[in-house]
Structure formats: C-alpha cells, structure tokens
Design a protein around this motif. Structure first.
Motif, PDB file in Angstrom:
ATOM      1  N   VAL A  90      -4.787 -24.879 -11.405  1.00 15.86           N
ATOM      2  CA  VAL A  90      -4.609 -24.529 -10.004  1.00 15.86           C
ATOM      3  C   VAL A  90      -4.306 -22.735 -10.089  1.00 15.86           C
ATOM      4  CG1 VAL A  90      -1.739 -24.278  -8.811  1.00 15.86           C
ATOM      5  CG2 VAL A  90      -2.891 -26.485 -10.337  1.00 15.86           C
ATOM      6  N   ILE A  91      -4.717 -22.092  -8.993  1.00 16.42           N
ATOM      7  CA  ILE A  91      -4.733 -20.936  -8.411  1.00 16.42           C
ATOM      8  C   ILE A  91      -3.984 -21.164  -7.146  1.00 16.42           C
ATOM      9  CG2 ILE A  91      -5.600 -18.448  -8.275  1.00 16.42           C
ATOM     10  CD1 ILE A  91      -7.954 -20.198 -10.062  1.00 16.42           C
ATOM     11  N   ASP A  92      -2.592 -20.503  -6.875  1.00 13.42           N
ATOM     12  CA  ASP A  92      -2.698 -21.248  -5.804  1.00 13.42           C
ATOM     13  C   ASP A  92      -1.233 -19.352  -5.410  1.00 13.42           C
ATOM     14  OD1 ASP A  92      -0.782 -21.423  -3.573  1.00 13.42           O
ATOM     15  OD2 ASP A  92      -0.074 -23.047  -4.280  1.00 13.42           O
ATOM     16  N   LEU A  93      -2.182 -18.606  -4.261  1.00 13.23           N
ATOM     17  CA  LEU A  93      -1.078 -17.133  -3.464  1.00 13.23           C
ATOM     18  C   LEU A  93      -0.269 -17.838  -2.672  1.00 13.23           C
ATOM     19  CD1 LEU A  93      -4.142 -15.334  -5.064  1.00 13.23           C
ATOM     20  CD2 LEU A  93      -2.951 -15.910  -6.503  1.00 13.23           C
ATOM     21  N   THR A  94      -0.058 -18.653  -1.333  1.00 11.28           N
ATOM     22  CA  THR A  94       0.136 -19.169  -0.794  1.00 11.28           C
ATOM     23  C   THR A  94       1.888 -19.702  -0.467  1.00 11.28           C
ATOM     24  OG1 THR A  94      -0.537 -20.293  -0.269  1.00 11.28           O
ATOM     25  CG2 THR A  94      -1.981 -18.322   0.006  1.00 11.28           C
ATOM     26  N   LEU A  95       2.217 -20.112  -1.675  1.00  9.28           N
ATOM     27  CA  LEU A  95       2.769 -21.040  -1.564  1.00  9.28           C
ATOM     28  C   LEU A  95       4.508 -20.649  -0.920  1.00  9.28           C
ATOM     29  CD1 LEU A  95       3.443 -24.453  -1.942  1.00  9.28           C
ATOM     30  CD2 LEU A  95       4.233 -24.151  -4.462  1.00  9.28           C
ATOM     31  N   ARG A  96       4.713 -19.455  -1.944  1.00 10.15           N
ATOM     32  CA  ARG A  96       5.623 -19.061  -1.689  1.00 10.15           C
ATOM     33  C   ARG A  96       5.496 -18.552   0.118  1.00 10.15           C
ATOM     34  NH1 ARG A  96       8.096 -13.321  -4.309  1.00 10.15           N
ATOM     35  NH2 ARG A  96       8.516 -14.826  -5.888  1.00 10.15           N
ATOM     36  N   GLN A  97       4.224 -18.302   0.764  1.00  7.97           N
ATOM     37  CA  GLN A  97       3.879 -17.372   1.670  1.00  7.97           C
ATOM     38  C   GLN A  97       3.894 -18.671   2.801  1.00  7.97           C
ATOM     39  OE1 GLN A  97       4.782 -14.469   1.946  1.00  7.97           O
ATOM     40  NE2 GLN A  97       5.048 -13.667   0.009  1.00  7.97           N
ATOM     41  N   GLN A  98       4.735 -19.175   3.040  1.00  8.31           N
ATOM     42  CA  GLN A  98       5.635 -21.018   3.858  1.00  8.31           C
ATOM     43  C   GLN A  98       6.541 -20.521   4.966  1.00  8.31           C
ATOM     44  OE1 GLN A  98       2.376 -22.274   4.490  1.00  8.31           O
ATOM     45  NE2 GLN A  98       1.472 -21.634   2.541  1.00  8.31           N
ATOM     46  N   ARG A  99       6.884 -21.333   5.882  1.00  8.66           N
ATOM     47  CA  ARG A  99       7.986 -21.339   6.310  1.00  8.66           C
ATOM     48  C   ARG A  99       9.378 -23.060   5.235  1.00  8.66           C
ATOM     49  NH1 ARG A  99       4.005 -20.663   9.380  1.00  8.66           N
ATOM     50  NH2 ARG A  99       3.822 -19.814  11.094  1.00  8.66           N
ATOM     51  N   TYR A 100      10.243 -21.863   5.022  1.00  6.10           N
ATOM     52  CA  TYR A 100      11.067 -22.442   4.274  1.00  6.10           C
ATOM     53  C   TYR A 100      12.794 -22.546   4.520  1.00  6.10           C
ATOM     54  CZ  TYR A 100       7.752 -23.027   0.472  1.00  6.10           C
ATOM     55  OH  TYR A 100       6.526 -23.393   0.435  1.00  6.10           O
ATOM     56  N   PRO A 101      13.469 -23.260   5.096  1.00  4.35           N
ATOM     57  CA  PRO A 101      14.202 -22.170   5.530  1.00  4.35           C
ATOM     58  C   PRO A 101      15.466 -22.086   4.369  1.00  4.35           C
ATOM     59  CG  PRO A 101      14.720 -25.787   5.615  1.00  4.35           C
ATOM     60  CD  PRO A 101      13.284 -24.325   4.516  1.00  4.35           C
ATOM     61  N   GLY A 102      16.601 -21.414   4.565  1.00  2.00           N
ATOM     62  CA  GLY A 102      17.573 -20.853   3.277  1.00  2.00           C
ATOM     63  C   GLY A 102      16.512 -19.696   2.447  1.00  2.00           C
ATOM     64  N   ASP A 103      17.087 -19.652   0.885  1.00  5.53           N
ATOM     65  CA  ASP A 103      16.325 -19.416   0.247  1.00  5.53           C
ATOM     66  C   ASP A 103      15.485 -19.994  -0.803  1.00  5.53           C
ATOM     67  OD1 ASP A 103      18.225 -21.089  -1.070  1.00  5.53           O
ATOM     68  OD2 ASP A 103      20.190 -20.004  -2.188  1.00  5.53           O
ATOM     69  N   GLU A 104      15.033 -20.751  -0.339  1.00  2.00           N
ATOM     70  CA  GLU A 104      14.390 -21.721  -0.814  1.00  2.00           C
ATOM     71  C   GLU A 104      12.839 -21.518  -1.480  1.00  2.00           C
ATOM     72  OE1 GLU A 104      12.423 -25.272   0.582  1.00  2.00           O
ATOM     73  OE2 GLU A 104      15.138 -26.068   1.395  1.00  2.00           O
ATOM     74  N   GLY A 105      12.361 -20.249   0.157  1.00  2.54           N
ATOM     75  CA  GLY A 105      11.307 -19.069  -1.154  1.00  2.54           C
ATOM     76  C   GLY A 105      11.425 -18.592  -1.502  1.00  2.54           C
ATOM     77  N   GLY A 106      12.635 -18.276  -2.027  1.00  2.51           N
ATOM     78  CA  GLY A 106      12.425 -16.805  -3.290  1.00  2.51           C
ATOM     79  C   GLY A 106      12.749 -18.034  -4.830  1.00  2.51           C
ATOM     80  N   ARG A 107      12.851 -18.865  -4.863  1.00  2.63           N
ATOM     81  CA  ARG A 107      12.968 -20.129  -5.123  1.00  2.63           C
ATOM     82  C   ARG A 107      11.596 -20.035  -6.139  1.00  2.63           C
ATOM     83  NH1 ARG A 107      17.739 -22.991  -5.853  1.00  2.63           N
ATOM     84  NH2 ARG A 107      16.734 -24.154  -7.588  1.00  2.63           N
ATOM     85  N   ILE A 108      10.538 -19.877  -5.451  1.00  2.00           N
ATOM     86  CA  ILE A 108       9.200 -20.080  -5.398  1.00  2.00           C
ATOM     87  C   ILE A 108       8.125 -19.525  -6.276  1.00  2.00           C
ATOM     88  CG2 ILE A 108       6.910 -21.094  -4.442  1.00  2.00           C
ATOM     89  CD1 ILE A 108       8.462 -22.954  -2.763  1.00  2.00           C
ATOM     90  N   PRO A 109       7.960 -19.229  -7.223  1.00  3.08           N
ATOM     91  CA  PRO A 109       6.897 -17.523  -7.667  1.00  3.08           C
ATOM     92  C   PRO A 109       5.718 -17.125  -6.541  1.00  3.08           C
ATOM     93  CG  PRO A 109       5.716 -19.168  -8.735  1.00  3.08           C
ATOM     94  CD  PRO A 109       7.449 -20.339  -7.619  1.00  3.08           C
ATOM     95  N   ALA A 110       5.737 -16.258  -6.244  1.00  7.95           N
ATOM     96  CA  ALA A 110       5.346 -15.542  -5.671  1.00  7.95           C
ATOM     97  C   ALA A 110       3.459 -15.594  -6.101  1.00  7.95           C
ATOM     98  CB  ALA A 110       4.883 -13.923  -6.247  1.00  7.95           C
ATOM     99  N   ALA A 111       2.892 -16.461  -7.278  1.00  5.60           N
ATOM    100  CA  ALA A 111       1.293 -16.317  -7.594  1.00  5.60           C
ATOM    101  C   ALA A 111       1.554 -17.854  -8.281  1.00  5.60           C
ATOM    102  CB  ALA A 111       0.498 -16.394  -8.353  1.00  5.60           C
TER     103      ALA A 111
END
Length: 268
Positions: free
Chosen positions: A145-166
C-alpha cells in the motif's frame, strides 16, 4: 480469461514481453487491452509475482519512501482535497520512470480509529449512486500500500489529524471483506429487503467484484492511531498522453516539470 504466461502476452500475431515498468503504454499492450480487459489484471499480477533481486528490492526500499515524501509535499502545497486518483497516477508514472514495477488500485477503504472514540469512516465501493473512484492507491512490491492522499480528504471535526500524512506498508495483510464494508447501508438494506441474504450479496449482486477480490484481496494496515482496510475493486491505468504530461496537474506543475524536479531532488 486469456492465457497468461509468466513474462509475455500473445495477441495472435505477435508476443509482447513484460520487460520494463510502464510497458502498458506500448501499442501492442493497448491492442491486447482493447480485446481483453483482463490484461491489466495480468500486468498487475506480474508486478506482484515477478522475482525481486536483492539489489532491486534494496533500491525500492530506498527510493519509494523518498518519492512518496517528496510528492506528499507537493500535494500539501497544492492544497486541494480528493486528489487520490491524480496523485496515484503521478506516483505510478514517477515510479515507472525510476524502473520500479507498480500498478494503481481503485477501491474502498475502512478507517477504524484507535482508540475507537470516533465512529469508523467508510469509503464505499457501492452506493445508491455509482461511485467512480471511492479511493485510489499504488502497489509497488515490496510495498503493498502506497497511499499519499488518505488524510487529504473531507473529514468532519478532527478526524483528519488522526490519519497519517502518508501510508507506506510492506506488511499489509490480506483479509476477507463483508458486505457492510463495501456497500452503503441504504443500498445493503434495499438488497436484503429484496430477499437477497446478506452473505450472498457480493457473490450474487456484484459478481465482477467478487471475482476480482479473489485475485486482489483486501489488505489491512495497522498504525498507532488507525486501522486501515484497503479494498481493491478495479485497476486504473495512469495517463501518458503528451497533453496530460504538459498540463498543470499538481501545485501548478505538469508531470514533466514534476519529473524533472524529482530527478534533481534525488540527485541532490
């Protein structure tokens, strides 16, 4: 399915050997693909199964994280969300240029947060309305798995901050899927109201996905803050036409500009 030979395809008039990453751009491969759509799956299986010399694997382990880190910086600088297909295509083409075998996957993803104080987030493969690409990532063994965009999606609240940048994982373990992970709740409920048992939904209603899943299973990545389940649904080919390579794609730069900058970055 057309016959698959470990290193070559046959079109009836000639044979094409899989000699280098990106050979899908050849005229012969495109001719075969137009007749046999499963050729792309066979290319991906070749990427997975080809023997890896120690020197090649060492180069992959050294270069892939560097390319991923550099491209992630360009993505953040761009600032747009939801670019998974574009960024995966760029990553795939850049790896091709470096002689690293890879392919692009489109599919779903289940994000389970650790601790489970936030409800899981689903990128459904099947919904009431057709979803072309719920998510996309790259496979380049030894990285599954090479995923560079999972954090760069639309999340409510602080969900995105819990997801790694890559996300780069060599230990993504295969795992079976259940209908709740790939079908939106309203769709699954409607199918069950029609009398389709839940355990038969995928096999009966989505037979192509069921067949594909046999060869390209879901894979699980466990990180300190999230458990990620990547669910392949189909494969994508990155563009390579001249107009695509020269138009602005990411952070105002074309593929050719990005490739030149990456070469300088790797040399420096």
């Amino acid at each position: 399915m057309m016959p698959f030979f470990s290193e070559s395809f046959s079109s009836g008039r000639s044979a094409m050997r899989l000699e280098a990453p990106g050979c899908y751009r050849s005229e012969l491969f495109q001719e075969l693909l137009s007749k046999y759509p499963e050729v792309l799956e066979l290319y991906a299986r070749h990427v997975e199964e080809r023997p890896q010399a120690a020197a090649y694997q060492e180069r992959c382990l050294r270069q892939i994280p560097v390319v991923a880190r550099w491209l992630s910086q360009e993505l953040v600088a761009d600032g747009r969300l939801g670019l998974c297909a574009l960024v995966s295509a760029l990553m795939s083409r850049l790896l091709d240029e470096l002689g690293i075998w890879n392919y692009i996957v489109a599919g779903g993803c289940v994000i389970t947060f650790i601790p489970a104080d936030i409800r899981p987030r689903y990128f459904y493969v099947f919904d009431m309305q057709a979803v072309e690409v719920p998510h996309a990532w790259v496979v380049a063994p030894p990285f599954w798995v090479i995923d560079l965009t999972l954090r760069q999606q639309r999340y409510p609240g602080d969900e995105g901050g819990r997801i790694p940048a890559a996300v780069l994982s060599r230990r993504a373990q295969p795992e079976a899927v259940v209908p709740e992970e790939v079908c939106a709740p309203a769709l699954l409920h409607g199918l069950m109201l029609r009398g389709i048992p839940k355990e038969r939904v995928l096999r009966q209603v989505f037979p192509e996905f069921w067949r594909f899943h046999r060869f390209f299973p879901a894979r699980v990545v466990v990180l300190p803050s999230v458990r990620l389940k990547y669910i392949p649904a189909r494969l994508l080919l990155p563009p390579w036409q001249a107009e695509w390579e020269t138009m602005p794609l990411l952070n105002g730069k074309s593929f050719r500009q990005l490739r030149a900058q990456l070469e300088a970055y790797l040399e420096g």
